[in-house]
Design a protein around this motif. Sequence first.
Motif, PDB file in Angstrom:
ATOM      1  N   UNK A 147      -5.922   0.090  -3.588  1.00  0.00           N
ATOM      2  CA  UNK A 147      -6.320  -1.320  -3.609  1.00  0.00           C
ATOM      3  C   UNK A 147      -6.047  -1.985  -4.965  1.00  0.00           C
ATOM      4  N   UNK A 148      -6.546  -1.401  -6.067  1.00  0.00           N
ATOM      5  CA  UNK A 148      -6.265  -2.063  -7.350  1.00  0.00           C
ATOM      6  C   UNK A 148      -4.776  -2.144  -7.681  1.00  0.00           C
ATOM      7  N   UNK A 149      -3.999  -1.124  -7.265  1.00  0.00           N
ATOM      8  CA  UNK A 149      -2.565  -1.170  -7.550  1.00  0.00           C
ATOM      9  C   UNK A 149      -1.911  -2.320  -6.803  1.00  0.00           C
ATOM     10  N   UNK A 150      -2.511  -2.741  -5.690  1.00  0.00           N
ATOM     11  CA  UNK A 150      -1.890  -3.771  -4.862  1.00  0.00           C
ATOM     12  C   UNK A 150      -2.458  -5.169  -5.103  1.00  0.00           C
ATOM     13  N   UNK A 151      -3.372  -5.303  -6.038  1.00  0.00           N
ATOM     14  CA  UNK A 151      -3.906  -6.638  -6.319  1.00  0.00           C
ATOM     15  C   UNK A 151      -2.809  -7.670  -6.573  1.00  0.00           C
ATOM     16  N   UNK A 152      -1.807  -7.357  -7.372  1.00  0.00           N
ATOM     17  CA  UNK A 152      -0.765  -8.369  -7.590  1.00  0.00           C
ATOM     18  C   UNK A 152      -0.113  -8.830  -6.285  1.00  0.00           C
ATOM     19  N   UNK A 153       0.161  -7.889  -5.376  1.00  0.00           N
ATOM     20  CA  UNK A 153       0.776  -8.254  -4.095  1.00  0.00           C
ATOM     21  C   UNK A 153      -0.182  -9.102  -3.272  1.00  0.00           C
ATOM     22  N   UNK A 154      -1.455  -8.708  -3.249  1.00  0.00           N
ATOM     23  CA  UNK A 154      -2.421  -9.456  -2.452  1.00  0.00           C
ATOM     24  C   UNK A 154      -2.526 -10.890  -2.970  1.00  0.00           C
ATOM     25  N   UNK A 155      -2.534 -11.037  -4.288  1.00  0.00           N
ATOM     26  CA  UNK A 155      -2.596 -12.379  -4.867  1.00  0.00           C
ATOM     27  C   UNK A 155      -1.362 -13.195  -4.471  1.00  0.00           C
TER      28      UNK A 155
ATOM     29  N   UNK B  93       2.144   9.598  -7.217  1.00  0.00           N
ATOM     30  CA  UNK B  93       1.561  10.420  -8.281  1.00  0.00           C
ATOM     31  C   UNK B  93       0.141   9.991  -8.644  1.00  0.00           C
ATOM     32  N   UNK B  94      -0.177   8.702  -8.445  1.00  0.00           N
ATOM     33  CA  UNK B  94      -1.561   8.274  -8.659  1.00  0.00           C
ATOM     34  C   UNK B  94      -2.480   8.967  -7.652  1.00  0.00           C
ATOM     35  N   UNK B  95      -1.984   9.074  -6.426  1.00  0.00           N
ATOM     36  CA  UNK B  95      -2.766   9.756  -5.391  1.00  0.00           C
ATOM     37  C   UNK B  95      -2.889  11.241  -5.700  1.00  0.00           C
ATOM     38  N   UNK B  96      -1.800  11.791  -6.273  1.00  0.00           N
ATOM     39  CA  UNK B  96      -1.810  13.208  -6.636  1.00  0.00           C
ATOM     40  C   UNK B  96      -2.906  13.470  -7.667  1.00  0.00           C
TER      41      UNK B  96
ATOM     42  N   UNK C 241       0.840  -1.204   0.000  1.00  0.00           N
ATOM     43  CA  UNK C 241       0.000   0.000   0.000  1.00  0.00           C
ATOM     44  C   UNK C 241       0.870   1.246   0.000  1.00  0.00           C
ATOM     45  N   UNK C 242       1.908   1.209   0.831  1.00  0.00           N
ATOM     46  CA  UNK C 242       2.727   2.405   0.976  1.00  0.00           C
ATOM     47  C   UNK C 242       3.626   2.654  -0.223  1.00  0.00           C
ATOM     48  N   UNK C 243       3.868   1.592  -1.002  1.00  0.00           N
ATOM     49  CA  UNK C 243       4.774   1.759  -2.136  1.00  0.00           C
ATOM     50  C   UNK C 243       4.053   2.134  -3.420  1.00  0.00           C
TER      51      UNK C 243
END
Lengths: 263, 256
Positions: free
Chosen positions: A185-193, A164-167, A158-160
Motif C-alpha cells: 500500500x505505501x509503495x503504491x501511494x504515488x499511483x493511487x494519488x 524484494x520488499x516482500x522478501x 500493486x503487482x509491480x
Amino acid sequence: MNIEQLHNQYKTSLKKENRLIRFYQILIFIVFFSSWELFSRMKWIDPLIFSSPSKVWHLFIQKLGDGTLLSHSGVTLFETVLGFIIGTLLGTVLASLLWWSPRLSRTLDPYLVILNAMPKVALGPIIIVAFGPGFPSIISMGAIISIIITTIVVYTAFREVDPNYLKVLQTFGATRAQSFREAILPACFPTIISTLKVNVGLSWVGVIVGEFLVSAKGLGYLIIYGFQVFNFTLVMLALMIIAVFATIMYQLVELLERKLIKD
Amino acid sequence: MSFLKIQDIHHTYFSNQTAATALADISLDIEKGEFVSFLGPSGCGKTTLLSIIAGLFPPTSGKILLEDKPLNADSDLSIGYMLQQDYLFPWKTIEENVLLGLKLINKDEGLERIKTLKLLSDVGLGGTGKLYPRELSGGMRQRAALARTLAVDPKILLLDEPFSALDYQTKLKLEDLVFETLKSFGKTAVLVTHDIGEAIAMSDRIHLFSANPGSLHKTFEVPDELRELTPFHARNHPQYQILFQTIWKELESLEY
C-alpha cells in the motif's frame, strides 16, 4: 569571491523567468475573456449562443443573490465529491482483493477488460431504474465511471512493487495482511494519488451526465435547462462554475499528494 | 548434533517448458557461532539454497533442521536475511525501518525499542534515526539494513551478497563491521558470495559449489591465523594468498 554574486544573479534570472511565465498566463486569460466580450458585442459570434462574459457575470450575481446558484452548485459538488470518494475507495478495495487472491484476479481478468472498455455512461438508464431518479443514481454514476479504471491501474501498481520488499517482510515472518500494509500500500501511494487526479475529471463527467438524465437540481440540470429554454448564458455560467470547482478539487488532491508523499 | 543441519536438499524449478534442477544432493552442517561461506559461479544454486534455509520456499525434497527442529515449526524469528541491496523502505525513517521486524510481532515498544536504537549506534548510525533512507549513503543504508536484520535477534544470519552493490572501499569497511558485529553478538552466519577474497577474509569455512546442477564441490577450512583477524587484516596475511590461489585453481577447473 563572487560566488554569492553569481548565486544572486542566478536567483534573479530564475525569478524573472517565473514572472514572465505568470505574465503570459494572465495575458492569455485577459485576451480570452476580452475578445469573447468584444466578439459578442460586435456580433462577430452569435451572442445568443455564445453569450458574453458580462452577461454571465450579471447572471452570476443575480443567481447568487436569489440563492439558487448556491443550492445547485452545492448539490452537484456534494454528488461529485461523494462519487469520487466512493469510486476511488471501491476501486482500491477491489484492487486489494485481486492482489490478495491471484486466482480471483486471473478469473476476473476478462470481465475487467470488458467492463473497462464499456462506456459507463451507457449504463445510466439502468442505474436510474435501479436506484430511482435522485441522489443515489447520480452518485452511482459518479462512482461507477472511475471504479474499474481505478481497480486496473492500482492493481497493476500493486503487482509491480519490487518483490524484494516482500522478501524482506517474509523473512521477518510477515503475514499477507502485514505485507500489504507495510509494503504494497505505501509503495503504491504515488499511483493511487495519480488515479485520484484522473478520477476528479471522471467523477464530474459521471455526475453531470447523471444530472442530464434525471435531476431537477444541480449544475448538470442547469445546463440541460438552459439548453432547453435557449438560455446559453446559464449554460456558460454552469460551465464556468464546474471549471472552478474541478480545478479546486484537483488542487486539493495535489495538496494531499505533497502531504502524503515525502520523496 | 549440529546447530544447523542441511540434509539431502534437492530443488527443481518448474516452468511450463522446463524442469531445471538447481540443487542436487546438498548436505552440510553448520556449528553455532560459525561463519560459513557459499562460494561458486553464478547459476550454482547458492542463492536458492540460502532462500530455502530462510524458509522463503520449501525444497523439492530434503530437510533443514535448526537445533534439531524443522524450520518454521515455531513462528519466532530464528532467521535473519540480508539482501544484495539494502531494500530499506523509502517511506519509513531509518528508525522505523530498523524496528520493522519487531513491529510485525508487536514488540516495537519499551525495552526492545531501546535495545534496537542502541543497535543503530552500534553500527555507527547514531543520530540518523529520524532521517529517510534517501538521505544516507549506500554504505550507511546497508549498515541500517544490518541493524534491521539484527534487531529481531535471529539465531542465524543469512547474507546474500550484501556487499556486492557497494564500492570497494565501503565494501571493505562494511566487511569489518559485519564481521565484528556478528562476532560480538556470537551469531552464526552464512554468506553467499562469488568473491573469493571476501569468502576467505570473512569465513571460518568455505563451501565451493559447482553448477549444473548446483552441488557441493569441495569444502575449504580457513586457517586459524586468518579466522582471528578482521577481514581487512586477513587480506594482508600470507596465508590468504595461498588459500586464494588454491580456491582460484579449483574454480578454474570447474569451468571446463
